[in-house]
Enzyme design. Structure first.
Site, short mmCIF file in Angstrom:
data_model
loop_
_atom_site.label_atom_id
_atom_site.label_comp_id
_atom_site.label_asym_id
_atom_site.label_seq_id
_atom_site.Cartn_x
_atom_site.Cartn_y
_atom_site.Cartn_z
N ASP A 153 12.73 14.17 26.64
CA ASP A 153 11.91 15.04 27.48
C ASP A 153 12.72 16.11 28.21
O ASP A 153 12.26 16.64 29.22
CB ASP A 153 11.10 14.21 28.48
CG ASP A 153 12.00 13.44 29.44
OD1 ASP A 153 13.24 13.54 29.31
OD2 ASP A 153 11.47 12.74 30.32
N ASN A 154 13.93 16.39 27.71
CA ASN A 154 14.73 17.41 28.40
C ASN A 154 15.68 18.07 27.40
O ASN A 154 16.09 17.46 26.41
CB ASN A 154 15.50 16.81 29.57
CG ASN A 154 16.53 15.80 29.12
OD1 ASN A 154 17.66 16.16 28.83
ND2 ASN A 154 16.14 14.53 29.04
N CYS A 183 26.28 30.47 15.93
CA CYS A 183 25.93 29.20 16.60
C CYS A 183 27.21 28.51 17.10
O CYS A 183 28.13 28.26 16.32
CB CYS A 183 25.20 28.27 15.64
SG CYS A 183 24.82 26.66 16.37
N ASP A 214 16.20 4.36 25.45
CA ASP A 214 15.47 4.94 26.59
C ASP A 214 15.95 4.24 27.85
O ASP A 214 16.09 3.01 27.85
CB ASP A 214 13.94 4.75 26.41
CG ASP A 214 13.15 5.73 27.27
OD1 ASP A 214 13.43 5.83 28.48
OD2 ASP A 214 12.25 6.40 26.73
N ARG A 226 -0.57 8.16 27.01
CA ARG A 226 -0.05 8.66 25.73
C ARG A 226 1.03 7.79 25.12
O ARG A 226 1.30 7.90 23.92
CB ARG A 226 0.51 10.08 25.92
CG ARG A 226 1.73 10.14 26.83
CD ARG A 226 2.06 11.55 27.25
NE ARG A 226 3.26 11.61 28.08
CZ ARG A 226 3.32 11.28 29.35
NH1 ARG A 226 2.24 10.84 29.98
NH2 ARG A 226 4.46 11.35 30.03
N CYS A 247 27.30 24.59 15.16
CA CYS A 247 27.48 24.27 13.73
C CYS A 247 28.33 25.29 12.98
O CYS A 247 28.54 25.12 11.77
CB CYS A 247 26.13 24.08 13.06
SG CYS A 247 25.14 25.56 12.84
N ALA A 270 18.81 19.09 27.85
CA ALA A 270 20.19 18.61 27.85
C ALA A 270 20.38 17.51 26.81
O ALA A 270 21.35 17.52 26.03
CB ALA A 270 20.56 18.11 29.25
N CYS A 299 6.02 16.96 31.46
CA CYS A 299 4.63 16.55 31.35
C CYS A 299 4.02 16.29 32.73
O CYS A 299 2.83 16.45 32.94
CB CYS A 299 4.52 15.30 30.48
SG CYS A 299 5.03 15.58 28.77
N ARG A 342 0.81 -1.22 0.00
CA ARG A 342 0.00 0.00 0.00
C ARG A 342 0.84 1.27 0.00
O ARG A 342 0.38 2.31 -0.42
CB ARG A 342 -0.95 0.00 1.20
CG ARG A 342 -1.97 -1.12 1.18
CD ARG A 342 -2.81 -1.11 -0.11
NE ARG A 342 -3.89 -2.09 -0.06
CZ ARG A 342 -3.85 -3.31 -0.57
NH1 ARG A 342 -2.75 -3.75 -1.19
NH2 ARG A 342 -4.87 -4.13 -0.48
#
Lengths: 245, 92
Positions: free
Chosen positions: A127-128, A241, A59, A70, A244, A130, A184, A11
């Site tokens: 989620d951070n 920057c 993780d 979620r 980079c 750093a 969160c 598909r």
């Protein structure tokens, strides 16, 4: 490609511009997914289903009951298990024709540099800040595409950073203030919005890897789910920057 | 004076009487923030420092362009329709 694979992916092979060539590219690709939470769940599910040949899943957390609203990779029976374990089980059940590599560890800057150099694309759903800045630095060093998304409350963002195309990096856009992000657990987050943004990460990753369409390179898509307002911003390199330039 | 629409992220709308957009007339980005501060002081404080500079974790876009690549807070609003406030987010 074997008949079963042709059937499994038929598909999307039918999609104009994707074709067999796009599928072959996906099957030959390696993607690193940082974070198996609200964003990493839909992103990894869709990339596994689409047939990205190798998924490296990172993780260091375990599944908590409060994640399940979620983080759809994990189920009630997974509470207390490492997220990498439940992710491997769920993704292998979805597609046993791809390679899954799980890393139940918090990735150091050195480890990130090693890993990023071995993949074709990185998806950041951490989620951070750093981690986000460390992932960006590794992508810039290895000149690898980064699909970065973030969600808090009812706000979502996604951008595709292309150091391989001399585009701006994450640090060109977002200042490293050393401040901790709102989490969160403090602010709350609407589960389906993480699904939307994580799914968009998968869409952009498939486009980058297969050569389909026009990825969100050097652009930031900003979503306000409260009013369903979507805005697409242009991003530019910061001549000052520290990463980079 | 140029009419401009200010679009706020959901997280900041409670500081603007639950409005997603503000409409005002101003010559520059800075003038727009001065007007915002007059009616929504807490909102302005989330965007600007005490010294009146843009907070580092806030990006402001005029239409699709980041004002840091224009003339910062002194950028004239003439020719633009919308100013979008984007706060850094790291949740996943």
């Amino acid at each position: 490609m074997k008949d079963e694979a042709l059937l499994r992916y038929s598909r999307q092979i039918m999609v104009r511009g994707f074709d067999l060539e796009g599928q072959d590219r996906l099957l030959d690709s390696r993607a690193l997914i940082i974070g198996l939470g609200g964003l990493g769940s839909p992103a990894s599910l869709y990339l596994a289903a689409a047939g990205v040949g190798t998924l490296i899943l990172a993780d260091d957390d375990v599944v908590d009951l409060t994640n399940l609203q979620r983080q759809i990779l994990h189920g009630t029976q997974d509470v207390g298990r490492p997220k990498t374990d439940s992710a491997r089980q769920r993704l292998a059940a979805l597609n046993d024709q791809i390679e899954l590599i799980t890393l139940n560890e918090r990735l150091t800057a050195e480890r990130l540099h090693e890993l990023v150099a071995t993949v074709d694309i990185v998806l950041d759903g951490s989620d951070n800040f750093a981690t986000r800045f460390a992932v960006n630095a590794a992508c810039v060093a290895a000149s690898k595409p980064l699909v970065s998304a973030a969600v808090i409350g009812l706000d979502g963002q996604i951008g595709v950073f292309r150091p391989d195309l001399d585009g701006p990096c994450y640090r060109c856009v977002f200042a490293d203030t050393g401040e901790e992000a709102q989490s969160c657990s403090e602010t709350g987050v609407l589960g389906p919005l993480t699904g939307v943004m994580g799914s968009l990460q998968a869409v952009e990753a498939v486009k980058v890897l297969s050569g389909l369409g026009e990825p969100l390179n050097s652009r930031l898509l900003v979503v306000d789910a409260l009013t369903q307002t979507w805005r697409r911003m242009n991003l530019q390199r910061d001549p000052n920057c520290p990463v980079c330039q | 004076m140029t009419p401009i629409i200010i679009t706020l992220p959901a997280a900041l709308q409670s500081l603007a009487d639950d409005q997603a957009q503000l409409r005002l007339n101003a010559q520059t980005v800075n003038e727009a923030f001065v007007q915002i501060a007059q009616e929504h002081d807490l909102l302005a404080k989330r965007i600007l420092t005490r010294g009146g500079q843009l907070r580092p974790f806030v990006n402001v876009f005029l239409d699709e362009q980041d004002i840091r690549h224009l003339n910062g807070l002194e950028t004239p609003l003439d020719g633009y329709q919308e100013m979008t406030i984007v706060a850094s987010v790291a949740g996943g």
